[in-house]
Design a protein around this motif. Structure first.
Motif, PDB file in Angstrom:
ATOM      1  N   CYS A 125       0.859  -1.175   0.000  1.00 25.88           N
ATOM      2  CA  CYS A 125       0.000   0.000   0.000  1.00 25.88           C
ATOM      3  C   CYS A 125       0.898   1.228   0.000  1.00 25.88           C
ATOM      4  N   TRP A 138      -4.974  -2.567   7.619  1.00 29.93           N
ATOM      5  CA  TRP A 138      -5.503  -3.394   6.529  1.00 29.93           C
ATOM      6  C   TRP A 138      -6.859  -3.951   6.974  1.00 29.93           C
ATOM      7  N   ARG A 141     -17.057  -5.192   6.052  1.00 28.49           N
ATOM      8  CA  ARG A 141     -15.611  -4.993   6.055  1.00 28.49           C
ATOM      9  C   ARG A 141     -15.081  -5.287   7.460  1.00 28.49           C
ATOM     10  N   TYR A 188      -8.203  -3.856   1.713  1.00 28.05           N
ATOM     11  CA  TYR A 188      -8.071  -2.410   1.675  1.00 28.05           C
ATOM     12  C   TYR A 188      -7.049  -1.942   2.699  1.00 28.05           C
ATOM     13  N   CYS A 189      -6.278  -0.930   2.340  1.00 28.89           N
ATOM     14  CA  CYS A 189      -5.470  -0.268   3.346  1.00 28.89           C
ATOM     15  C   CYS A 189      -6.100   1.087   3.654  1.00 28.89           C
ATOM     16  N   ALA A 190      -5.797   1.602   4.830  1.00 33.79           N
ATOM     17  CA  ALA A 190      -6.430   2.834   5.277  1.00 33.79           C
ATOM     18  C   ALA A 190      -5.546   3.534   6.294  1.00 33.79           C
ATOM     19  N   ARG A 244      -5.402   5.842   9.803  1.00 32.89           N
ATOM     20  CA  ARG A 244      -6.146   6.143  11.038  1.00 32.89           C
ATOM     21  C   ARG A 244      -5.451   7.263  11.795  1.00 32.89           C
ATOM     22  N   VAL A 251     -13.828   0.363  11.543  1.00 36.68           N
ATOM     23  CA  VAL A 251     -13.828   0.978  10.213  1.00 36.68           C
ATOM     24  C   VAL A 251     -13.971   2.491  10.314  1.00 36.68           C
ATOM     25  N   TYR A 298     -10.943   5.106  10.521  1.00 32.65           N
ATOM     26  CA  TYR A 298     -10.020   5.299   9.396  1.00 32.65           C
ATOM     27  C   TYR A 298     -10.565   6.353   8.434  1.00 32.65           C
ATOM     28  N   TYR A 310      -8.948   7.672   5.418  1.00 31.50           N
ATOM     29  CA  TYR A 310      -8.687   7.528   3.988  1.00 31.50           C
ATOM     30  C   TYR A 310      -8.500   6.058   3.655  1.00 31.50           C
ATOM     31  N   TRP A 311      -9.011   5.688   2.485  1.00 26.36           N
ATOM     32  CA  TRP A 311      -9.003   4.287   2.051  1.00 26.36           C
ATOM     33  C   TRP A 311      -8.470   4.178   0.630  1.00 26.36           C
ATOM     34  N   GLY A 340      -8.674  -0.916  -2.977  1.00 29.06           N
ATOM     35  CA  GLY A 340      -8.775  -2.336  -2.695  1.00 29.06           C
ATOM     36  C   GLY A 340      -8.090  -3.197  -3.746  1.00 29.06           C
TER      37      GLY A 340
END
Length: 123
Positions: A22, A36, A45, A95-97, A99, A107, A110, A112-113, A116
């Motif tokens: 990512c 993740w 999710r 998905y990475c995000a 925090r 979920v 976080y 920004y995402w 995927g």
């Protein structure tokens, strides 16, 4: 704004390994945690793993603990997810995000995402 781009997904047989990447760009993420998550068809999710950017602390869901490893490269602004001993139930979009605060496994924590990347584990 932070842009996240995941890569490394694909098809693998059960018992195999795969590494997801990512790459983060835009505003610096050096002081924040990365996570993740994954989402299988028809399911919510769910949290997989997280790493604090500056403290190297890591946390994992019980379903992946001992099989997955999250790591990051500050110089490359990239976070990785090494997945070993993969199972068919690991099949999902990953998905990475980013925090900034809040519970590491929520979920809603976080901001920004990425878009995927699909991981499919065949039996």
């Amino acid at each position: 704004q932070v842009q996240l781009v995941e890569s490394g997904g694909g098809l693998v047989q059960a018992g195999g390994s795969m590494r997801l990447s990512c790459a983060a760009s835009g505003s610096t993420v050096s002081n924040y945690a990365m996570g993740w998550f994954r989402q299988a068809p028809g399911k919510e999710r769910e949290f997989v793993a997280t790493i604090r950017w500056s403290e190297y602390s890591t946390y994992y869901s019980e379903s992946v603990k001992g099989r997955f490893t999250i790591s990051r490269d500050n110089a490359e602004n990239t976070v990785y997810l090494q997945m070993n001993s993969l199972k068919p139930e690991d099949t999902a979009v990953y998905y990475c995000a980013v925090r900034y605060s809040g519970a590491y496994n929520a979920v809603s924590s976080y901001a920004y995402w990425g878009q995927g990347t699909q991981v499919t584990v065949s039996s």
